[in-house]
Every structure is written in structure tokens, then in C-alpha cells.
Design an enzyme around this catalytic site. Structure first.
Site, PDB file in Angstrom:
ATOM      1  N   TRP A  99       0.830  -1.214   0.000  1.00  0.00           N
ATOM      2  CA  TRP A  99       0.000   0.000   0.000  1.00  0.00           C
ATOM      3  C   TRP A  99       0.853   1.249   0.000  1.00  0.00           C
ATOM      4  CZ3 TRP A  99      -4.259  -1.289  -1.967  1.00  0.00           C
ATOM      5  CH2 TRP A  99      -4.890  -2.491  -1.653  1.00  0.00           C
ATOM      6  N   ASP A 166      -2.113   6.505   6.249  1.00  0.00           N
ATOM      7  CA  ASP A 166      -3.130   5.593   5.752  1.00  0.00           C
ATOM      8  C   ASP A 166      -3.467   4.652   6.901  1.00  0.00           C
ATOM      9  OD1 ASP A 166      -4.603   3.547   4.646  1.00  0.00           O
ATOM     10  OD2 ASP A 166      -3.182   3.092   3.024  1.00  0.00           O
ATOM     11  N   LYS A 190     -12.510  -2.103   6.465  1.00  0.00           N
ATOM     12  CA  LYS A 190     -11.850  -2.984   7.426  1.00  0.00           C
ATOM     13  C   LYS A 190     -12.421  -2.811   8.834  1.00  0.00           C
ATOM     14  CE  LYS A 190      -8.627  -3.491   4.012  1.00  0.00           C
ATOM     15  NZ  LYS A 190      -7.976  -2.600   3.051  1.00  0.00           N
TER      16      LYS A 190
HETATM   17  C1  LIG Z   1      -7.290  -2.162   1.955  1.00  0.00           C
HETATM   18  C2  LIG Z   1      -6.258  -1.114   2.024  1.00  0.00           C
HETATM   19  C3  LIG Z   1      -6.149  -0.114   1.045  1.00  0.00           C
HETATM   20  C4  LIG Z   1      -7.001  -0.093  -0.201  1.00  0.00           C
HETATM   21  O1  LIG Z   1      -8.265   0.336   0.087  1.00  0.00           O
HETATM   22  P1  LIG Z   1      -9.336   0.572  -1.085  1.00  0.00           P
HETATM   23  O2  LIG Z   1     -10.459   1.193  -0.318  1.00  0.00           O
HETATM   24  O3  LIG Z   1      -9.660  -0.760  -1.673  1.00  0.00           O
HETATM   25  O4  LIG Z   1      -8.757   1.494  -2.085  1.00  0.00           O
HETATM   26  C5  LIG Z   1      -5.190   0.857   1.217  1.00  0.00           C
HETATM   27  N1  LIG Z   1      -4.380   0.863   2.285  1.00  0.00           N
HETATM   28  C6  LIG Z   1      -4.463  -0.073   3.239  1.00  0.00           C
HETATM   29  C7  LIG Z   1      -3.536  -0.026   4.422  1.00  0.00           C
HETATM   30  C8  LIG Z   1      -5.398  -1.092   3.140  1.00  0.00           C
HETATM   31  O5  LIG Z   1      -5.476  -2.044   4.089  1.00  0.00           O
END
Ligand SMILES: *Cc1c(COP(=O)(O)O)cnc(C)c1O
Length: 355
Positions: A99, A166, A190
Site C-alpha cells: 500500500w 493511511d 476494514k
Molecule cells: C485495503 C487497504 C487499502 C485499499 O483500500 P481501497 O479502499 O480498496 O482502495 C489501502 N491501504 C491499506 C492499508 C489497506 O489495508
């Protein structure tokens, strides 16, 4: 048979959130209409957004001077919105895996990107500690929890430049000091809500500094000025998010959540360390409390498919590891009860007895 949902994302939500969402799909607040078929500007829905924002602020102790916005496009769109809005010349990134790399790739379209450190040398199984954040960077970007590799930055970073995080997969899992961040973003799927929603917690004073034109929809200011209602927001995921936030408040808020998450993670890592068949893949000091990655010890490697089958037959769902790590990954997000972690441990112990 009870299913224990260890999916990495979209992933487990509190049962009560799913039930409340289902009720609102059938009848929203006794209105005789579904939440799916009312205007987002209806007087009934505005309070949903307002309460969700208020609970974000309350549960995370967000100080004055920050805004909370709900957006479409997932976390992946934030990889581009962050530099679009904040990168004038140079930005620093900590590379802790898939990511982070995707976030860096987008930023490169807007300016110079400095990778301050990377754990690529060990398949991202640790968090780099020795690095220098350039004092002339516009911001410093981190991925606080590495969903794929099972590592997590559990301490808020002291940085000379605004930290952008993030937090897709660890938001609300532990207490954080929001004042140490310039911007926190994440996809909802999540720890918060069904897919289709992203959130951003933005320090207002960072905005409006870049010289480029920012397209209206990609400009954080647009969404701040319009209370996340500039266009039609993801209404249903926001409704679910509110239910999750109420649930979280009901159990005692983030400190209580953190206590439970520590207990779950300890229980599972202790078993991985004890059980002769398994070994954890992440460096011990950087182990994620959300995504527990483990493989089979070298001498038992051939048993991995057998264990997957064994555990699946006993109700474990989603424990196959991501292809970049292999083995197993148990995602034990906020909504997961410790009894499900214990059920997985029971499987591991039974399987150990057989071998
Ligand atoms: C799942 C995830 C993403 C991607 O998220 P999307 O909503 O599918 O774009 C980005 N960063 C992290 C840390 C993730 O776990």
C-alpha cells in the site's frame, strides 16, 4: 456451524451493525421508505452524517482545527488526493509494503518523492526505524498498519513535517494523538463500514497551499465546505459507519477497543510462538494487532494446504495468507470477538496433536 470471519477486507463487522443496516434498508427510521431510496439531503439523513462526524471527533478526541469528511473512491483515491492537495515540491514516504508503494507511485505524478526508508529487503516483515525526515518535505506519509505483511506502527511518530497516515486497517483499533497528524485517511471496509466509503481527518490549515488547480471533486476543501454532501455520498456505508461508531462508543470507546485488541493479538501470537508447527512472519516488535501473518515451520511446510482445509472445515473463513507472504493471515479487526480467536487457536492445537 458458526463461521469465524478472518477476512482481510471487506471484513467482519459487528453483528448489530449488520442488523441495524438491514433494518434501515427495509424501513428507515419508521419512515416507510428504505434508506436506499431517500434523498441524501432529506432532513432525515443529514443527522446521520452529522452524528457520524461528531462520533469520529468524540471517539478519536480530534482537536479543533480538523475536519472529518466522507468520500468515495476508497483509500486508493486518497493515494492521489493527498499529493494533489498537499504536495507542492517534495514529499517523504516510508515504504512498508504494497500500500505504501501504491501511495508513492501516485505521489510521483505531483512532485519529488523521497523514500526515507524501506523494508523491501526483508519482504516488508518489519518497520524501518532509522530514517531522517527531510525538513523541507511538504509532508511525511506512512501506512500505519500493513494489512498484507502484518506489521504495524503502534506509536504516533514525532515528525518535523505533517504526518499523513493511511489508517485503513487500524483506525479506531487503538488510541492515537490526532494532533500529531496532518491528515489521516482510510477505506472504510476494514474497521468501519461496508466497502464504498473512505474517510479523511484533515488538519484545515494544511489546505490551500499548493499552486496547482485541484479538480473540484478531488479537493478536500470542497467536501469540507459541503459537509460531505457536495455530491451524493455513499449513503448506505455512511449509515453503517454510524452504527459501528455507536457500537464502539457503547462498548467503552477506543481505549476499551484497544484493550480487547491487545488481548486478542497476544492470545494468537502466543499460540503461534508456542505451537511447534507455526512461525510468525513479522518482526516481533512490529507485529500488527489487526492482521496476524504466520506460516508453517520449514519442516512442516507441506502441511499448509492440510491445515487450511482442516481449519476451513471447522468454520474458519479467510485465513489463507496473501500471495506475497504465503501461509496464513488471520485478520482480527475490532468487530472480532476473542472467542473466534480462541476457535482458531483450538484448530491450531488440534492440528498440532495430529502431527
Ligand atoms: C485495503 C487497504 C487499502 C485499499 O483500500 P481501497 O479502499 O480498496 O482502495 C489501502 N491501504 C491499506 C492499508 C489497506 O489495508
Amino acid at each position: 456451524m458458526k463461521k469465524h470471519n478472518f477476512n482481510a477486507g471487506p471484513s467482519i463487522l459487528p453483528r448489530e451493525v449488520i442488523e441495524k443496516t438491514a433494518e434501515a434498508v427495509l424501513d428507515f427510521n419508521g419512515s416507510g421508505l428504505s434508506v436506499l431510496e431517500i434523498s441524501h439531503r432529506a432532513k432525515d439523513f443529514q443527522p446521520v452524517v452529522d452524528e457520524a462526524v461528531a462520533l469520529f471527533k468524540e471517539l478519536l478526541n480530534i482537536p479543533e482545527g480538523y475536519s472529518v469528511v466522507f468520500l468515495g473512491g476508497g483509500a486508493s483515491l486518497q493515494f492521489c488526493m493527498v499529493p494533489y492537495n498537499l504536495l507542492e515540491k517534495k514529499a517523504a514516504y516510508l515504504n512498508t509494503g504494497t500500500w505504501s508503494k501504491k501511495a508513492m507511485k501516485e505521489a510521483k505524478g505531483f512532485g519529488e518523492v523521497i523514500e526515507v526508508a524501506s523494508s523491501a529487503d526483508a519482504n516488508f516483515n518489519y518497520i524501518p526505524k532509522d530514517y531522517v525526515i527531510p525538513t523541507d518535505a511538504d509532508y511525511f506519509h506512512i501506512t500505519s498498519n500493513n494489512t498484507i505483511f502484518g506489521t504495524e506502527i503502534l506509536k504516533d511518530i514525532d515528525s518535523p513535517r505533517p504526518v499523513i497516515a493511511d489508517m485503513s486497517s487500524d483506525i479506531f483499533s487503538r488510541t492515537i494523538d490526532v494532533s500529531k497528524y496532518g491528515l489521516i485517511y482510510g477505506g472504510a471496509q476494514k474497521n468501519l463500514a461496508p466497502a464504498g466509503l473512505a474517510f479523511a481527518i484533515v488538519k484545515n490549515e494544511l489546505l490551500g497551499k499548493v499552486s496547482r488547480y485541484i479538480p473540484t471533486m478531488l479537493n478536500y476543501q470542497t467536501h469540507i465546505d459541503n459537509g460531505s454532501m457536495f455530491n451524493t455520498p455513499p449513503v448506505l456505508p455512511i449509515y453503517s459507519a454510524l452504527q459501528t461508531l455507536r457500537w464502539l462508543k457503547g462498548i467503552g470507546g477506543v481505549p476499551e477497543m484497544e484493550k480487547r485488541n491487545i488481548a486478542k493479538a497476544e492470545l494468537l501470537y502466543n499460540e503461534i510462538d508456542r505451537n511447534k508447527l507455526f512461525v510468525g512472519t513479522a518482526a516481533k516488535e512490529d507485529r500488527s494487532r489487526m492482521n496476524v501473518c504466520f506460516v508453517m515451520n520449514e519442516e512442516y511446510k507441506d502441511l499448509e494446504p492440510d491445515f487450511l482445509k482442516f481449519a476451513t472445515e471447522r468454520g474458519m473463513v479467510g485465513i489463507k495468507g496473501h500471495r506475497s507472504v504465503g501461509g496464513f493471515r488471520a485478520s482480527i479487526y475490532n468487530a472480532m470477538d476473542i472467542s473466534s480467536v480462541q476457535a482458531l487457536i483450538d484448530c491450531m492445537q488440534e492440528f498440532e496433536k495430529l502431527h
